[in-house]
Design a protein around this motif. Structure first.
Motif, short mmCIF file in Angstrom:
data_model
loop_
_atom_site.label_atom_id
_atom_site.label_comp_id
_atom_site.label_asym_id
_atom_site.label_seq_id
_atom_site.Cartn_x
_atom_site.Cartn_y
_atom_site.Cartn_z
N ILE A 473 38.40 49.56 33.80
CA ILE A 473 39.87 49.73 33.88
C ILE A 473 40.55 48.42 34.26
O ILE A 473 41.56 48.02 33.68
N LEU A 474 39.96 47.72 35.25
CA LEU A 474 40.57 46.47 35.71
C LEU A 474 40.46 45.38 34.64
O LEU A 474 41.39 44.56 34.48
N ALA A 475 39.36 45.35 33.91
CA ALA A 475 39.22 44.36 32.83
C ALA A 475 40.27 44.62 31.74
O ALA A 475 40.86 43.68 31.19
N PHE A 476 40.51 45.89 31.46
CA PHE A 476 41.53 46.27 30.49
C PHE A 476 42.92 45.84 30.98
O PHE A 476 43.71 45.25 30.24
N ALA A 477 43.21 46.09 32.26
CA ALA A 477 44.51 45.73 32.82
C ALA A 477 44.74 44.23 32.80
O ALA A 477 45.86 43.75 32.57
N ALA A 478 43.67 43.47 33.02
CA ALA A 478 43.78 42.01 33.11
C ALA A 478 44.22 41.37 31.80
O ALA A 478 44.71 40.24 31.80
N THR A 479 44.07 42.09 30.69
CA THR A 479 44.51 41.54 29.40
C THR A 479 46.01 41.63 29.23
O THR A 479 46.58 40.99 28.34
N GLN A 480 46.68 42.43 30.08
CA GLN A 480 48.11 42.68 29.90
C GLN A 480 48.96 42.38 31.14
O GLN A 480 50.18 42.36 31.05
N LEU A 481 48.31 42.19 32.27
CA LEU A 481 49.06 41.99 33.51
C LEU A 481 48.71 40.66 34.16
O LEU A 481 47.56 40.22 34.13
N ALA A 482 49.71 40.04 34.78
CA ALA A 482 49.46 38.83 35.56
C ALA A 482 48.52 39.16 36.72
O ALA A 482 48.49 40.29 37.22
N LYS A 483 47.79 38.16 37.17
CA LYS A 483 46.77 38.38 38.20
C LYS A 483 47.34 39.00 39.47
O LYS A 483 46.74 39.88 40.09
N TYR A 484 48.57 38.55 39.87
CA TYR A 484 49.12 39.05 41.13
C TYR A 484 49.55 40.51 41.05
O TYR A 484 49.76 41.15 42.08
N LYS A 485 49.66 41.05 39.84
CA LYS A 485 50.03 42.46 39.67
C LYS A 485 48.80 43.38 39.64
O LYS A 485 48.94 44.60 39.68
N MET A 486 47.63 42.79 39.56
CA MET A 486 46.41 43.59 39.41
C MET A 486 46.10 44.41 40.65
O MET A 486 46.20 43.90 41.77
N PRO A 487 45.72 45.69 40.48
CA PRO A 487 45.29 46.47 41.64
C PRO A 487 44.11 45.81 42.33
O PRO A 487 43.19 45.32 41.68
#
Length: 517
Positions: A473-487
């Motif tokens: 899930i986090l790898a998927f999110a990292a393709t679309q979100l800036a690092k500081y927004k990552m859970p």
């Protein structure tokens, strides 16, 4: 210079009167005079005019802290342009959205953000003629090209303005856009000096401002550029470091800055012998806002730096409160009283009536005759207002003396290290993962950053929670979100608490992780 009338204010006026006066010190230690900075701003403005940019058009800047960033601001300021300073942690698609939404006519990017800038410009369909770089980026012209053939001042000068992007209800940021005044950019308006007066900062007076935070922050950009307008020297840091800041304070006899509590935490974490090496007696007004500051942190900073630590509460949209260090010791936890030209009221969430002192409600404010609108979002503009007051959704109360205390800085907004993070934007990404049935994102306390991002996921039917699922899930999110927004953490529940209409009871989830005060 004992009276306001006798003080020469404004970049171009000071450049003419005292051309060799130092306007700023760049991160490499190079001193830049007022004449040099004004000339650079003139070149950029003339170049942008030559490209066809007209009053009210938009320049988007994704530039690290450097002389070019400041010059670009002043170029827009004198050419009647809106300047959008973009957070350079954003991803290509996020920057592309801002380029498109703001209808940018020119884009300035540092070479260190080349990949993101190029991807954003391509996705937004920005023509090659509108792309400029600090350093070298393929497909971008060097910013030195702007106005290189004409170093004179641009014609048809009028005052431009920053256009800052803040949250939208869908998680998409919205541009806060004020009407341009058409004023002469050589005339520094009285409210500029009055604003610095809130922090006991007068023009000149041997003031030195240190800027250690990124210039894409609203307040950081304002403090840096107003300092130059008022004859203060600006010391610019590229990347903030606690001991380096102390070294620069000592070296340049720094008097003021704009900071966030995370920086206080890092300074206090330095060994006592390191802190003792540097003379900070020149400090007069170290201003902080943007995030709640733990009371213990504030007390320790006041013990170290004396009553120079001043706090304020304000919104990109306008208006605010202020409290100096001496007042805060009498009213610990308060963010202060309304600015003289601002109004602060606390209204009931139920019926919009004013609540008595001590009773919490929605914090509303007004900033004199100033007005704003959310670009391309009339509904959001109207929803934030009651008469001539507006709210950003913060909950708080006023005491009998008119001092404001905040309870919850917006119900969902996460403030991490002074940066706004909007859960809805993160949720909109995570919910598109095929193994996620439902998701809630909120902030949980962090001892250094103030808050960090937590996601609670309801897995899709037949999917079992696991470390591998979290990684996926986090790898998927990292393709679309800036690092500081990552859970920073992901928890799982078989079902998220929602009412029959589908409204998520996010507070019930947050209460599991956030201790009740």
């Amino acid at each position: 210079m004992t009276t306001q009338e006798s003080v020469i204010l404004g970049l171009w006026n000071i450049a003419e009167a005292e051309p060799d006066r130092i306007a700023m010190v760049d991160p490499a230690g190079r001193e830049v005079t007022y004449r040099e900075l004004a000339t650079l701003a003139d070149r950029y403005a003339t170049g942008l005019r030559g490209l066809g940019l007209e009053t009210g058009d938009v320049l988007v800047s994704m530039v690290h802290n450097c002389v070019e960033a400041i010059a670009a601001y002043f170029a827009a300021y004198q050419a009647g342009l809106y300047i959008v300073a973009v957070n350079w942690h954003l991803t290509g698609p996020e920057v592309a959205y801002i380029l498109q939404d703001s209808e940018a006519k020119a884009f300035l990017v540092s070479d260190r953000f080349a990949a993101t800038g190029k991807a954003a410009a391509d996705e937004a369909g920005l023509p090659a003629s509108a792309r400029f770089s600090v350093g070298e980026i393929e497909g971008f012209k060097s910013v030195a090209w702007l106005g290189a053939a004409d170093t004179g001042r641009p014609s048809d000068r009028s005052t431009g303005a920053p256009m800052l992007y803040t949250s939208g209800t869908t998680g998409r940021p919205k541009g806060v856009r004020r009407p341009l005044t058409g004023a002469d950019p050589d005339v520094v308006p009285p409210h500029t000096t009055a604003f610095f007066g809130l922090f006991e900062l007068a023009p000149y007076d041997d003031h030195v401002h240190i800027c250690g935070s990124p210039l894409y922050h609203t307040a950081v950009l304002n403090f840096a550029t107003i300092s130059i307008q008022l004859g203060h020297k600006l010391v610019l840091m590229d990347r903030w470091d606690a001991e380096e800041m102390l070294r620069l304070i000592d070296k340049y006899r720094v008097t003021h800055s704009h900071m966030v509590p995370t920086q206080f935490h890092r300074l206090l974490a330095l060994p006592e012998e390191v802190r003792a090496k540097y003379d900070v007696s020149s400090l007069r007004s170290m201003v902080h806002g943007a995030a709640p500051c733990p009371q213990e942190t504030k007390r320790k900073m006041l013990e170290w730096w004396g009553p120079t630590v001043t706090e304020y509460y304000a919104a990109t949209e306008g208006g605010g409160t202020v409290i100096n260090g001496t007042e805060w010791l009498r009213k610990p936890g308060s963010v202060g009283k309304a600015w003289p030209w601002s109004v602060i009221k606390v209204l009931s969430e139920e019926d919009g009536t004013e609540v008595p002192a001590g009773e919490p409600g929605l914090v509303y404010m007004r900033m004199g005759a100033s007005s704003f609108e959310y670009h391309h979002d009339k509904a959001k503009t109207e929803d934030s207002r009651v008469g001539d007051l507006f709210t950003v959704g913060d909950i708080g109360h006023l005491d009998e003396e008119g001092y404001l205390y905040l309870h919850d800085r917006r119900s969902d907004l996460i403030l991490s290290g002074g940066v706004n993070i909007y859960p809805a934007e993160i949720e909109n990404v995570l919910i598109t993962h095929p193994k996620v049935a439902d998701v809630a994102v909120f902030g949980v306390p962090h001892p250094d950053w103030g808050a960090e991002v937590k996601a609670v996921v309801q897995p899709a039917e037949g999917v079992e929670p696991s470390d591998d699922l979290t990684t996926e899930i986090l790898a998927f999110a990292a393709t679309q979100l800036a690092k500081y927004k990552m859970p920073k953490s992901v928890d799982y529940l078989p079902e998220l608490p929602r009412d029959p209409n589908g409204k998520l009871y996010k507070r019930k989830l947050r209460d599991r992780y956030v201790p009740t005060p």
